[in-house]
Design an enzyme around this catalytic site. Structure first.
Site, PDB file in Angstrom:
ATOM      1  N   SER A  32       0.661  -1.258   0.139  1.00 44.62           N
ATOM      2  CA  SER A  32       0.129   0.056   0.003  1.00 44.62           C
ATOM      3  C   SER A  32       0.787   1.344   0.028  1.00 44.62           C
ATOM      4  CB  SER A  32      -1.007  -0.029   1.132  1.00 44.62           C
ATOM      5  OG  SER A  32      -0.315  -0.012   2.588  1.00 44.62           O
ATOM      6  N   CYS A  33       2.226   1.047   0.291  1.00 41.06           N
ATOM      7  CA  CYS A  33       3.091   2.235   0.498  1.00 41.06           C
ATOM      8  C   CYS A  33       3.495   2.858  -1.022  1.00 41.06           C
ATOM      9  CB  CYS A  33       4.278   1.968   1.167  1.00 41.06           C
ATOM     10  SG  CYS A  33       4.084   1.762   2.962  1.00 41.06           S
TER      11      CYS A  33
END
Lengths: 165, 214
Positions: A32-33
């Protein structure tokens, strides 16, 4: 003699700025980063950050300015200014923001990956920066290597062909 | 009560020293139950390896499981009830195929992509291990711990864990990490169980373990 590349690995919330062209900045296992990079092709000055969350709450920005999608770009720009960079030459690229797991949540609540991407796009627009190349979203993880020699990013998506941005 | 953004107190060495062996004991019981259930389901003699349990800082978790870019297969269960948290059973792609071979009672090629049947078998296995794990923690603490249905994913270890680590960052400092394994007919299949409680939940868990029941 060919100088050997020095690999700098950025973990969650970490950042790097510099102009040593033999450097490669790597981020491993992005989910998700976001891996965010800024690069000046003329001077080979670059900056990179491993962005974790969309928005900094009060007080967090000072603690970890590169950790948040809404504060990372102004912060990296301020760092690049110390090298007297020309903002109009900077090339912005972004990788990551995937949704690898589907967490139980209300339909109206977006995933961290999607909010990271949306927030970065808005922050870039506010700063008159264009995202020139990106590999964002989807459901798979990514690793990336950002070369200070030419500003190119090699993205290896899980179980996918490598991609050059 | 903690306000949003406020960090919980660090866990004291005394609490840690007392609670960790109790946690290890409870988790050992859980894995023993899981091995018994797996034996019943497969008709084989599945044994469990005594677990090694530790509390590690969140930021060290990807490194502990072999590095953020290590390919991994994970089964995820969300946890709610008396405390909220995240359960992962994470192992290598090779171990995942060995698990599938055991569960489906036919050799699954170690280099073949997982198919729907394999995902479903791994989900069921994660359910068995996760429910046994949570059941043993519930028994040791008096908590009610409810799992979501399992999700199975194959990806980089870091990519699988990142959204959970991101969501907890700034609130929670530590995760429970367990080296866990099962064996059947001399084949050892090992991996890691990660239990990542939300804010406050780790302190609640350790405090409840310390307090004798009844």
């Amino acid at each position: 003699m060919v100088e050997e590349a020095k690999v700098v690995i950025l973990n969650l919330g970490e950042w790097w700025v510099g102009n040593s062209r033999e450097t490669v900045v790597a981020m491993h296992g992005l989910g998700s980063c976001l891996g965010v990079t800024l690069y000046d092709p003329l001077t080979k000055l670059g900056a990179a950050a491993h962005v974790v969350l969309p928005n900094a709450r009060s007080g967090q920005e000072e603690e970890a300015p590169a950790k948040f999608a809404d504060t990372v770009l102004p912060f990296l720009l301020s760092q690049l200014e110390e090298y007297h960079c020309q903002k109009h030459r900077l090339v912005l690229k972004a990788v990551g923001g995937a949704n690898v797991l589907r967490f139980p949540r209300p339909e109206t609540v977006l995933s961290i990956g999607t909010r990271n991407e949306d927030t970065l796009r808005k922050a870039a627009k506010d700063l008159d920066l264009t995202i020139r190349a990106a590999d964002l979203g989807g459901g798979h993880g990514r690793s990336m290597r950002f070369s200070l020699e030419d500003g190119k990013i090699l993205v290896s998506g899980f179980g996918r062909e490598g991609l050059i941005l | 009560m903690l306000r949003r953004g406020e960090r919980p107190d660090p866990i004291s060495p005394v609490t840690r020293g007392r609670a960790l062996p109790l946690l290890e004991f409870a988790i050992g019981n859980g894995l023993q139950d899981a091995a018994q259930t797996l034996s019943r389901v497969t008709g084989r003699d599945v044994l469990y390896t005594p677990p090694f349990v530790d509390l590690v800082p969140l930021k060290n978790v990807p490194q502990m499981v072999g590095g953020a870019d290590t390919p991994a297969v994970a089964i995820y269960l969300g946890v709610s009830g008396s405390l909220n948290g995240h359960f992962f059973f994470l192992f290598s792609p090779l171990s995942s195929r060995q698990f599938v071979s055991l569960l489906l009672e036919e050799s699954f090629p170690s280099d073949a992509p997982l198919d729907n049947m394999a995902y479903s078998a791994l989900g069921e296995m994660g359910n068995i291990v996760g429910c046994s794990f949570l059941g043993s923690l519930a028994e040791a603490t008096g908590f009610q711990l409810l799992p979501t249905s399992p999700q199975v994913v194959e990806d980089f270890a870091g990519s699988i864990l990142e959204e959970t680590l991101a969501a907890l960052s700034g609130f929670t400092d530590e995760a429970v990490i367990i080296q866990a394994g099962f064996s059947e007919a001399g084949t050892a299949i090992s991996g890691y169980i990660l239990f990542l409680p939300d804010t406050e939940s780790m302190s609640l868990l350790l405090a409840a373990l310390e307090k004798p029941l009844g």
